[in-house]
Design an enzyme around this catalytic site. Structure first.
Site, PDB file in Angstrom:
ATOM      1  N   SER A  13       0.837  -1.204   0.000  1.00  0.00           N
ATOM      2  CA  SER A  13       0.000   0.000   0.000  1.00  0.00           C
ATOM      3  C   SER A  13       0.868   1.248   0.000  1.00  0.00           C
ATOM      4  O   SER A  13       0.615   2.188  -0.744  1.00  0.00           O
ATOM      5  CB  SER A  13      -0.900   0.010   1.239  1.00  0.00           C
ATOM      6  N   ALA A  14       1.887   1.284   0.835  1.00  0.00           N
ATOM      7  CA  ALA A  14       2.722   2.479   0.926  1.00  0.00           C
ATOM      8  C   ALA A  14       3.885   2.433  -0.069  1.00  0.00           C
ATOM      9  O   ALA A  14       4.170   3.430  -0.743  1.00  0.00           O
ATOM     10  CB  ALA A  14       3.259   2.625   2.353  1.00  0.00           C
ATOM     11  N   GLU A  34      10.045  -6.471  -4.483  1.00  0.00           N
ATOM     12  CA  GLU A  34       8.847  -7.098  -3.920  1.00  0.00           C
ATOM     13  C   GLU A  34       9.079  -8.604  -3.825  1.00  0.00           C
ATOM     14  O   GLU A  34       9.421  -9.248  -4.824  1.00  0.00           O
ATOM     15  CB  GLU A  34       7.627  -6.789  -4.800  1.00  0.00           C
ATOM     16  N   ALA A  35       8.841  -9.135  -2.625  1.00  0.00           N
ATOM     17  CA  ALA A  35       9.091 -10.566  -2.394  1.00  0.00           C
ATOM     18  C   ALA A  35       8.121 -11.453  -3.174  1.00  0.00           C
ATOM     19  O   ALA A  35       8.474 -12.562  -3.583  1.00  0.00           O
ATOM     20  CB  ALA A  35       8.981 -10.868  -0.895  1.00  0.00           C
ATOM     21  N   HIS A 469      -5.379  -5.539  10.848  1.00  0.00           N
ATOM     22  CA  HIS A 469      -4.838  -4.181  10.830  1.00  0.00           C
ATOM     23  C   HIS A 469      -3.632  -4.023  11.763  1.00  0.00           C
ATOM     24  O   HIS A 469      -3.601  -3.087  12.570  1.00  0.00           O
ATOM     25  CB  HIS A 469      -5.925  -3.182  11.256  1.00  0.00           C
TER      26      HIS A 469
HETATM   27  C1  LIG Z   1      -7.026  -9.949   4.503  1.00  0.00           C
HETATM   28  C2  LIG Z   1      -6.899  -8.461   4.755  1.00  0.00           C
HETATM   29  C3  LIG Z   1      -8.046  -7.674   4.722  1.00  0.00           C
HETATM   30  C4  LIG Z   1      -7.938  -6.295   4.958  1.00  0.00           C
HETATM   31  N1  LIG Z   1      -9.049  -5.512   4.764  1.00  0.00           N
HETATM   32  C5  LIG Z   1      -8.898  -4.166   4.755  1.00  0.00           C
HETATM   33  C6  LIG Z   1      -9.974  -3.331   4.328  1.00  0.00           C
HETATM   34  O1  LIG Z   1     -11.051  -3.782   3.937  1.00  0.00           O
HETATM   35  N2  LIG Z   1      -9.758  -1.983   4.347  1.00  0.00           N
HETATM   36  C7  LIG Z   1      -8.585  -1.431   4.775  1.00  0.00           C
HETATM   37  O2  LIG Z   1      -8.475  -0.202   4.808  1.00  0.00           O
HETATM   38  N3  LIG Z   1      -7.562  -2.218   5.194  1.00  0.00           N
HETATM   39  C8  LIG Z   1      -7.677  -3.559   5.141  1.00  0.00           C
HETATM   40  N4  LIG Z   1      -6.616  -4.348   5.473  1.00  0.00           N
HETATM   41  C9  LIG Z   1      -5.392  -3.708   5.988  1.00  0.00           C
HETATM   42  C10 LIG Z   1      -4.589  -2.967   4.905  1.00  0.00           C
HETATM   43  O3  LIG Z   1      -4.650  -3.617   3.669  1.00  0.00           O
HETATM   44  C11 LIG Z   1      -3.145  -2.801   5.401  1.00  0.00           C
HETATM   45  O4  LIG Z   1      -3.141  -2.071   6.612  1.00  0.00           O
HETATM   46  C12 LIG Z   1      -2.242  -2.084   4.421  1.00  0.00           C
HETATM   47  O5  LIG Z   1      -2.311  -2.680   3.148  1.00  0.00           O
HETATM   48  C13 LIG Z   1      -0.807  -2.079   4.956  1.00  0.00           C
HETATM   49  O6  LIG Z   1       0.028  -1.461   4.026  1.00  0.00           O
HETATM   50  P1  LIG Z   1       1.610  -1.549   4.179  1.00  0.00           P
HETATM   51  O7  LIG Z   1       2.177  -0.724   3.080  1.00  0.00           O
HETATM   52  O8  LIG Z   1       1.975  -1.240   5.570  1.00  0.00           O
HETATM   53  O9  LIG Z   1       1.984  -3.093   3.959  1.00  0.00           O
HETATM   54  P2  LIG Z   1       1.615  -4.094   2.802  1.00  0.00           P
HETATM   55  O10 LIG Z   1       0.568  -3.538   1.903  1.00  0.00           O
HETATM   56  O11 LIG Z   1       1.334  -5.403   3.443  1.00  0.00           O
HETATM   57  O12 LIG Z   1       2.940  -4.170   1.918  1.00  0.00           O
HETATM   58  C14 LIG Z   1       4.142  -4.760   2.318  1.00  0.00           C
HETATM   59  C15 LIG Z   1       4.798  -5.329   1.061  1.00  0.00           C
HETATM   60  O13 LIG Z   1       6.167  -5.589   1.323  1.00  0.00           O
HETATM   61  C16 LIG Z   1       6.521  -6.849   0.795  1.00  0.00           C
HETATM   62  N5  LIG Z   1       7.665  -7.341   1.565  1.00  0.00           N
HETATM   63  C17 LIG Z   1       7.673  -7.616   2.890  1.00  0.00           C
HETATM   64  N6  LIG Z   1       8.896  -8.011   3.277  1.00  0.00           N
HETATM   65  C18 LIG Z   1       9.687  -7.959   2.176  1.00  0.00           C
HETATM   66  C19 LIG Z   1      11.062  -8.260   1.933  1.00  0.00           C
HETATM   67  N7  LIG Z   1      11.869  -8.677   2.925  1.00  0.00           N
HETATM   68  N8  LIG Z   1      11.541  -8.117   0.661  1.00  0.00           N
HETATM   69  C20 LIG Z   1      10.733  -7.683  -0.334  1.00  0.00           C
HETATM   70  N9  LIG Z   1       9.415  -7.413  -0.161  1.00  0.00           N
HETATM   71  C21 LIG Z   1       8.905  -7.539   1.081  1.00  0.00           C
HETATM   72  C22 LIG Z   1       5.269  -7.669   0.981  1.00  0.00           C
HETATM   73  O14 LIG Z   1       5.253  -8.816   0.178  1.00  0.00           O
HETATM   74  C23 LIG Z   1       4.180  -6.650   0.627  1.00  0.00           C
HETATM   75  O15 LIG Z   1       3.927  -6.639  -0.752  1.00  0.00           O
HETATM   76  C24 LIG Z   1      -6.680  -5.730   5.275  1.00  0.00           C
HETATM   77  C25 LIG Z   1      -5.540  -6.518   5.314  1.00  0.00           C
HETATM   78  C26 LIG Z   1      -5.630  -7.869   5.043  1.00  0.00           C
HETATM   79  C27 LIG Z   1      -4.377  -8.713   5.061  1.00  0.00           C
END
Ligand SMILES: Cc1cc2nc3c(=O)[nH]c(=O)nc-3n(C[C@H](O)[C@H](O)[C@H](O)COP(=O)(O)OP(=O)(O)OC[C@H]3O[C@@H](n4cnc5c(N)ncnc54)[C@H](O)[C@@H]3O)c2cc1C
Length: 532
Positions: A13-14, A34-35, A469
């Site tokens: 997401s970020a 991306e893993a 979350h």
């Molecule tokens: C099943 C589910 C349902 C949800 N429903 C909702 C909803 O309806 N509405 C809502 O607002 N939020 C929802 N959420 C929460 C929301 O999606 C997350 O809070 C948000 O996407 C987090 O964003 P992020 O950038 O922190 O991490 P993420 O989007 O999880 O991104 C992290 C990325 O980093 C990659 N990565 C991690 N480690 C490594 C590494 N060592 N090397 C390379 N790549 C790596 C991962 O594969 C992933 O692609 C839900 C989450 C899930 C799992």
């Protein structure tokens, strides 16, 4: 050794947002690691979240440690693992949170994060038709839609809430969050609006951006206290990439602290015990874990033809598939919980503190994950929005492929237990309001015998799960347990920032995808302005 200006680790997401904004200037070269894979057939279709909830090809499939507070159960912790990260597998509800969430972050010592400061980034990221332009964006990359409450069940729920004193709020992402509303969705034209779709697909041919999938970051490369790059594996080979300017870790709340610890950044004794040389002592890494513990109340619906249990099985499913193919609408094109209410646990509160979300069906465990139950019914999850219980995430091995240990400590803070009971009682009050009588509803769980607070809490401990979350494990702040400062720079190091849900000092009031995307937007803005 490959060389770039910026390396972004994690395309979720970020991270996808950071990579998009940084590579907008062709003079900046960007590597995005991306893993997971580039995509998955189910990630385009909203209902695909049910399929991907248990699919290891695109989901890290973590689980918590067994805890006494949740009756010794392991709570599932799904996390997206592909371009788009969790935005590619999530339930698609679009919720920003309350103004006071961000004002609190600013008051905790994070200048630049008040609601007035972050509102321009929320507006920049979205394309929303309607709403007050003072609050809503009209021309951002991410299309947000607001379906009308034209289903009799949703109309009745809005009426039932009114009968319990909860008003209808047509835009909970606008001036105020209070009330019941149809869930706004990151869905457009029946398709999921993940950050892969909205931020990466349009720019994938930029010559100054390299997107590497199947690329697992193993450790950060440090030169003294300066982060200079990353070591990663791709297709079985080990690579190193160097960042001339900065490395941005966007691995999400589970993997970002994991990568820091694998790189020797964290609690010295813990890392020493695992044989990892300590590069930088930072006691807050992996601490301050928060999540929404959300018991699902279950209700049988006697009137036929109302729920997805009736409409989504056998020939009904064929009809739904046809409807989706022709219009992009119906059960397959919907957000996971199509209607929600932001409510107050008691009079006199400045803002809602509880969230209720309804799913018009019952599910049951199947051999390949949850499936639609034969019994017709509804599910309503109910939980405090700003829980105080805090846990932690730490690696248990120096092996980057081993999952970290996740401990939530759910319901350990007394207000969380009390508010969980209150949320369940409000769910009951709405489901038994006169407007719902037409559907012949009976309570399955907690179940009518569960009447005392202790009964309800006991059931919550035995049955509750999260709404997925997790946040806060690389907390932003000025205090000794903070991991990043208000410009998301890792304390005590140069060339390293963290931009994802892990930097949230507290949970936002609602789902966390929109705030995570906002963090990506704001991080990119700060990185660019600091470089200038
Ligand atoms: C099943 C589910 C349902 C949800 N429903 C909702 C909803 O309806 N509405 C809502 O607002 N939020 C929802 N959420 C929460 C929301 O999606 C997350 O809070 C948000 O996407 C987090 O964003 P992020 O950038 O922190 O991490 P993420 O989007 O999880 O991104 C992290 C990325 O980093 C990659 N990565 C991690 N480690 C490594 C590494 N060592 N090397 C390379 N790549 C790596 C991962 O594969 C992933 O692609 C839900 C989450 C899930 C799992």
């Amino acid at each position: 050794m490959q060389a770039y200006d910026y390396i972004v680790i994690g395309a979720g997401s970020a991270g996808a947002v950071v990579a998009n904004r940084l590579s907008a200037d062709p003079r900046r070269s960007v590597l995005l690691l991306e893993a997971g894979p580039a995509s998955h057939p189910w990630s385009w279709i909203p209902v695909g979240y049910a399929k991907m909830l248990t699919d290891p090809t695109v989901n890290w499939l973590y689980g918590s440690e067994p805890e006494p507070g949740t009756n010794g159960r392991r709570i599932p912790v799904p996390r997206g693992k592909m371009l788009g990260g969790s935005s590619a597998i999530n339930g698609l509800a679009f919720v920003r949170g309350q103004a006071q969430d961000f004002d609190t972050w600013a008051q905790m010592g994070n200048p630049g994060w008040s609601h007035a400061d972050v509102l321009p980034f929320f507006k920049r990221m979205e394309r929303f038709d309607g709403g007050d332009p003072a609050f809503r964006g009209q021309d951002g990359p991410l299309c947000v839609t607001n379906p009308p409450p034209n289903d009799p069940l949703y109309a009745a729920l809005i009426q039932a809430a009114a009968e319990r004193g909860i008003p209808h709020n047509p835009d909970y992402n606008g001036a105020t969050q209070d009330g019941i509303a149809m869930s706004q969705a990151s869905i457009a034209g029946g398709r999921r609006m993940s950050t892969a779709r909205c931020y990466l697909a349009p720019i994938r041919r930029r010559p100054n951006l390299r997107i590497a999938t199947g690329a697992l970051a193993q450790s950060l490369l440090l030169d003294g206290t300066n982060c200079i790059g990353v070591r990663y594996t791709q297709a079985g080979a080990l690579h190193e990439a160097r960042a001339g300017r900065e490395v941005i870790v966007s691995g999400g709340s589970i993997n970002s602290p994991q990568l820091l610890e694998l790189s020797g950044i964290g609690q010295p004794q813990r890392l020493a015990d695992l044989g990892i040389p300590i590069r930088h002592a930072l006691p807050g890494v992996g601490e301050n874990l928060r999540d929404h513990f959300a018991p699902r109340t279950r209700w049988a619906v006697g009137k036929l033809g109302i729920t997805f249990n009736d409409r989504g099985r056998g020939l009904g499913l064929v009809a739904q598939a046809l409807r989706y193919a022709l219009t992009g609408k119906g059960m397959l094109g919907q957000v996971a919980a199509p209607i929600r209410a932001f409510v107050r646990s008691r009079d006199g509160l400045a803002a809602p503190d509880l969230l209720l979300g309804w799913v018009p069906m019952l599910t049951e465990p199947g051999p390949r994950g949850p499936r639609i139950a034969a019994q017709s019914g509804m599910t309503c999850y109910a939980h405090p929005m700003r829980p105080e219980s805090r846990g932690h995430i730490h690696i248990t091995s120096a092996d980057p492929t081993r999952p970290p240990a996740i401990t939530f400590n759910f319901l350990t803070a007394p207000p969380d237990a009390e508010l969980t009971i209150r949320a369940i009682r409000i769910a009951r009050a709405i489901m038994t309001a006169p407007a719902m009588a037409q559907f012949q509803i009976t309570e399955i769980a907690p179940g009518a015998p569960q009447t005392t607070d202790d009964d309800i809490l006991d059931w919550a401990r035995r049955a509750g799960e999260t709404t997925y979350h997790p946040v806060g494990t690389c907390k932003m702040g000025p205090d000794p347990m903070a991991v990043v400062d208000h410009r998301l720079r890792v304390h005590g190091l140069t060339g390293l920032r963290i931009a994802d849900a892990s930097i949230m000092p507290t949970l936002t009031s609602g789902n966390t995808n929109a705030p995570s995307i906002m963090i990506g937007e704001k991080a990119a803005d700060m990185i660019i302005s600091d470089a200038n």
